[in-house]
Motif scaffolding. Structure first.
Motif, mmCIF file in Angstrom:
data_model
loop_
_atom_site.group_PDB
_atom_site.id
_atom_site.type_symbol
_atom_site.label_atom_id
_atom_site.label_comp_id
_atom_site.label_asym_id
_atom_site.label_seq_id
_atom_site.Cartn_x
_atom_site.Cartn_y
_atom_site.Cartn_z
ATOM 1 N N VAL A 134 53.699 -8.270 128.708
ATOM 2 C CA VAL A 134 54.194 -9.596 128.285
ATOM 3 C C VAL A 134 53.812 -9.859 126.830
ATOM 4 N N TYR A 135 52.582 -9.476 126.441
ATOM 5 C CA TYR A 135 52.172 -9.638 125.046
ATOM 6 C C TYR A 135 53.121 -8.853 124.129
ATOM 7 N N GLU A 136 53.505 -7.641 124.552
ATOM 8 C CA GLU A 136 54.420 -6.825 123.749
ATOM 9 C C GLU A 136 55.790 -7.486 123.640
ATOM 10 N N GLU A 163 46.457 -13.534 118.230
ATOM 11 C CA GLU A 163 47.186 -14.442 119.122
ATOM 12 C C GLU A 163 46.849 -14.159 120.580
ATOM 13 N N ILE A 164 46.656 -12.896 120.916
ATOM 14 C CA ILE A 164 46.242 -12.541 122.275
ATOM 15 C C ILE A 164 44.887 -13.174 122.592
ATOM 16 N N GLU A 193 41.426 -16.809 125.582
ATOM 17 C CA GLU A 193 40.344 -17.795 125.561
ATOM 18 C C GLU A 193 40.812 -19.174 126.017
ATOM 19 N N GLY A 194 42.155 -19.362 126.051
ATOM 20 C CA GLY A 194 42.663 -20.700 126.371
ATOM 21 C C GLY A 194 43.118 -20.836 127.796
#
Length: 960
Positions: A943-945, A953-954, A959-960
């Protein structure tokens, strides 16, 4: 503390050595105070003699000269204060009084504390020391022990000094020990709220007066009946308070009920009061003067206002508490039956709003300080500057009384400045009452009120209460002696006429409402209800100067749909920024922008929905574009209004501001977090939502994700499952159609707890699918198509919980179903929603499922969608929220490998979750759990890709 203890020992030894002398009748209370009580409390860090020379409003201890009228003390001997706020009273007696057993002193100090809404008060003659819980309503029949929570003699001071010092010393109060002690002793048997008790009292007066006046005055309509009852109650309360503040002879009203024709006698008192005070409160009107009221009704009212029948001491009743009482009182109205009998009932608008909510005093004070205080920073009060303050929905006047009180203090500080005090004394702006203690002249107090304080309310009774509250605040600290001195050579009356300042009308609707309308269709009652108000006409001098300088208040929080369609449509067309199903408070915000001057400040306390709801998006856009929004105060977990769980915010809009900075203050039960933000960041949010927890990096990441995405609502028809309750035969039965037994048109059905991330936990339930008796049914194709199912609540970490279903499960209303539009062509559901362009995608449902259950989507959901629905450690999930989720818009021709990889990973995850759930040994469960964790990471990585996230940003997402 050891030093204080040694001094206390010496004081006790002195008392013991001369105890016979001190307990003799010749040794009076004044000497007791000077010789012992003052010194005792100086050992508790209090500046009893005001050695620091603080201004009157901020001195720590106010010592009253003993004033006795007809054998009754008029004020407590000591008031101990922090920052001008009372913390407790102390009533002093001479040592010959038996503190432990005598009921009279106990009743006296309890009345003071109870009326002033203080939690604890002290009664002492130094020989004895008693602490009373003054939240317990006092009665003249109480023993001295009732309400007493601590007692000791001077011989026990040493062993009890830790408790006394750690509870009542100035240091202890500043550290919170006093308040903690009060909290720890809350809800004790017998405690009551003076607000509620006094409210109950005047409500009983209203009912008795209403019924009697209605029977004895048949010519009165319902409007006049309400006004008559209000006027009589207001006048009686004013004169009774004036007596306890020595502006009237004590017992005047009590004397008036001793004979016959009592209302005529009382009305003569009203006429004399009009001559003396020159206020609209006592303005003679024949229909009021000629009312017929039975003697017994008035006797029962007035008798209970006097010692010893009354538990209230009006000399210490704060005007703010009276305002709270009246705010609740105004929530009900009198109506007349067909036989002209009076009934008291809740007002329709109050019922729709769910009750009356009085703004707490600390909120009033905060808004006043941060608006009027800001205004005064640039003004010299000694030069009599022109500025105006208005509350456009003033209610009982709490904000206006708060504003007036603040101005009185600020003017007094300005006039008692060491450089000006002599000149101000000479010019009669102030007068001296004791060493270093001054008060504003009543002429100055009138001028401040008339020049600066303005208000409007649609309710005529509220307007009269606001006037009453302001007049009582003006009269505070005055007495017969000061009034005689001030008016000896003047024709000025004690009270001003407030009819120009406080007006009755609808702040949102002007007379143009009636343009092009047939006036014959509007009777007296309809016109009273609409109650048009033309601001420029009513306040011409203010609008010549460009409008008001400060607008403050707590406007109504009710839906515009409680109004008639005619009124709602007029307001919607008249004011910009009102869209959709707006709430009334938003109309007041917009209206305020129209009558505030170019450098003015506007501040309201509002529901937090103003930051998030779609209907307020146009208004938020204005705030962002104009850069006028200065500060947002958010009360997160702090419950500001009793019995109201809605979160609240305070907005500060400054017309003189033209920069991009925004101050955000989070108040979490008194713990403040302050940060700065940039207004233009919120322009990046859909509907310009003010998610004040987000920083620039997070908002920019959101924009990046949305730019390469389409909404989930473009691909799927999304709605709740079936309402499995029933309204058969007018009765509503929860889960009526669900059973563990196959019956009727049985369909396997999932409940909310059946769906976890990538898991279906079928619990053997069947739905008897009967469209004719089901509430909110869905079509068979909706359930029997391949679909994604999402739980209506997140897990404990706010992660969305979604699963794939191709086994034709039906679902209840605690689940949300996502069905591709392609499966529903020809179905009536296909075109149900028009907010999203329909895209018949060839992407596999499992591609979407992987993204929905990924960290990216849960991060997005929590930070940008669920902000107004967070419930502790989880969030509600609604279909409208799911429709707005951003799904990467994949190009199947160019990125089919990534699509297929996602489908394969999700397939593996679904199988592994089944294996985990069916595993019988702990070892196997751990094995499959580890595999699930690894698959989760691979899905997240993919999904990050897809979204093209950088390492930084990852990290934000993780962390959020």
């Amino acid at each position: 503390m050891q030093e204080q203890l040694e001094k206390l020992k010496s004081l006790c030894e002195l008392f013991k050595a001369n105890i016979k002398q001190y307990k003799s009748l010749n040794y009076d209370e004044a000497n007791t105070r000077t010789d012992f009580i003052d010194k005792f409390f100086e050992l508790l860090d209090w500046d009893v003699r005001n050695i620091q020379g603080f201004a009157e409003n901020y001195r720590e201890v106010v010592r009253e000269d003993k004033v006795v009228i007809q054998g009754k003390p008029k004020a407590p001997d000591y008031s101990f204060r922090i920052g001008g706020m009372r913390k407790f009273f102390l009533e002093a007696k001479k040592p010959s009084v038996n503190i432990k057993e005598d009921t009279e002193p106990a009743f006296q100090v309890r009345r003071y504390g109870y009326t002033a809404k203080l939690s604890l008060c002290i009664l002492t003659d130094f020989e004895e020391f008693s602490v009373y819980d003054t939240r317990i309503k006092p009665s003249q029949n109480d023993k001295a022990s009732v309400g007493r929570i601590f007692y000791c003699t001077y011989e026990e001071y040493e062993k009890n000094f830790d408790f006394i010092y750690n509870t009542f010393s100035k240091t202890a109060i500043l550290k919170g020990s006093f308040d903690r002690y009060v909290t720890d002793n809350t809800n004790k048997k017998g405690t009551s709220d003076v607000d509620k008790e006094f409210l109950s009292l005047i409500e009983s007066w209203r009912e008795a007066l209403a019924k009697n006046i209605a029977i004895r005055n048949k010519e009165l309509d319902v409007y006049s009946l309400n006004m008559a009852v209000q006027i009589v109650i207001d006048r009686i309360i004013f004169l009774r308070i004036a007596e306890d503040r020595n502006m009237e002879n004590y017992g005047n009203l009590l004397d008036s009920i001793k004979g016959e024709n009592i209302y005529q006698v009382i009305n003569n008192n009203f006429l004399k009061a009009n001559d003396k005070y020159n206020s609209g409160l006592f303005k003679p009107e024949n229909w009021i003067s000629n009312l017929k009221i039975d003697d017994k009704i008035l006797q029962n009212i007035i008798k209970y206002l006097y010692y010893p029948d009354s538990p209230y001491e009006f000399s210490v009743l704060p005007i703010e508490i009276l305002g709270n009482i009246y705010e609740q009182f105004l929530g009900k109205t009198i109506r007349l039956t067909s036989s002209h009998q009076a009934k008291v009932e809740e007002k329709e608008e109050v019922r729709k709003a769910g009750g009356v909510y009085y703004t707490p005093q600390y909120i009033v004070d905060y808004i006043v300080k941060n608006t009027i205080g800001e205004l005064l920073n640039n003004l010299n009060l000694y030069e009599h500057p022109k500025f105006t303050i208005v509350d456009p929905a003033c209610g009982s006047g709490s904000f206006l009384v708060g504003a007036y009180s603040y101005l009185l203090n600020e003017y007094l500080k300005a006039y008692t400045d060491t450089k000006r005090v002599k000149k101000c004394l000479k010019n009669g702006l102030i007068y001296q009452v004791s060493e270093n203690t001054y008060r504003l002249s009543i002429e100055v107090k009138q001028t401040i009120l008339l020049n600066h304080i303005f208000g409007v309310d649609i309710d005529h009774q509220a307007v009269e209460v606001t006037k009453l509250s302001l007049l009582l605040k003006l009269m505070e600290d005055e007495n017969t002696e000061s009034a005689d001195l001030l008016f000896k050579h003047s024709d000025l009356k004690i009270l001003p006429d407030l009819s120009y300042n406080i007006k009755c009308g609808n702040s949102l609707i002007g007379s143009e409402f009636y343009e092009d309308k047939n006036l014959s269709l509007f009777g007296k009652e309809e016109m009273r209800k609409i109650n048009v108000f033309d601001w420029e006409k009513e306040f011409p001098e203010i609008f010549k100067d460009g409008g008001f300088d400060v607008i403050i208040g707590n406007p109504p929080w009710v839906s515009a749909w409680t109004e008639t369609s005619q009124i709602r449509e007029f307001i919607t067309l008249k004011y910009l920024y009102l869209k959709g199903h707006w709430d009334t408070y938003l109309a007041f915000l917009v209206r305020g922008l129209q009558f505030i001057n170019k450098n003015g400040i506007q501040s309201f306390i509002l529901p937090s929905s103003v930051l998030t709801e779609k209907y307020a998006s146009h208004f938020r856009k204005y705030l962002l574009d104009s850069k006028k929004l200065k500060q947002i105060d958010l009360y997160g977990t702090t419950r500001v209004f009793d019995k109201v769980s809605r979160k609240v915010v305070i907005l500060f809009i400054d017309n003189s501001k033209d920069d991009n900075t925004l101050t955000i203050i989070e108040n979490d039960n008194g713990i403040l977090k302050i940060k700065k933000s940039e207004l233009n960041l919120f322009l990046l949010n859909s509907n310009y939502i003010f998610n004040i927890y987000l920083d620039k990096q997070i908002i920019l990441l959101k924009a990046k994700i949305e730019e390469i995405s389409l909404k989930l609502g473009n691909y799927f028809y999304i709605n709740y499952g079936a309402q499995v309750s029933s309204k058969e035969k007018g009765k509503f039965s929860q889960d009526y159609l669900l059973s563990n037994i196959k019956k009727g048109n049985a369909k396997r059905c999932l409940k909310g707890n059946s769906v976890k991330r990538f898991q279906i936990l079928y619990n053997g339930l069947y739905l008897d699918y009967q469209k004719d008796i089901m509430y909110g049914p869905r079509s068979e194709s909706f359930f029997e198509s391949k679909k994604i199912i999402i739980n209506k609540i997140t897990d404990s970490d706010y992660n969305l919980q979604a699963v794939f279903d191709d086994e034709k499960f039906y679902c209840d209303q605690r689940l949300i179903c996502l069905v591709k539009y392609a499966y529903l062509e020809g179905d009536s559901l296909y075109k149900e929603f028009k907010d999203y362009e329909i895209i018949n995608t060839e992407c596999d449902e499992k591609y979407f499922l992987g993204i929905i259950n990924s960290k990216v989507l849960s991060w997005y959901f929590k930070n940008f969608i669920a902000t107004k629905n967070l419930q502790g450690n989880y969030s509600d999930v609604l279909p409208m929220m799911v429709r707005g989720l951003p799904i990467f818009s994949i190009n199947l021709k160019k990125q089919k490998l990534k699509h297929d990889k996602m489908v394969a990973l999700v397939d593996q995850m679904l199988i592994t979750q089944e294996e985990f759930h069916s595993a019988t040994t702990e070892s196997d469960k751990n094995l499959f759990q580890k595999k699930c964790d690894l698959l989760d990471k691979q899905i997240d990585k993919l999904v990050y890709e897809l979204y093209g996230l950088t390492e930084e940003e990852i990290k934000v997402v993780e962390e959020g």
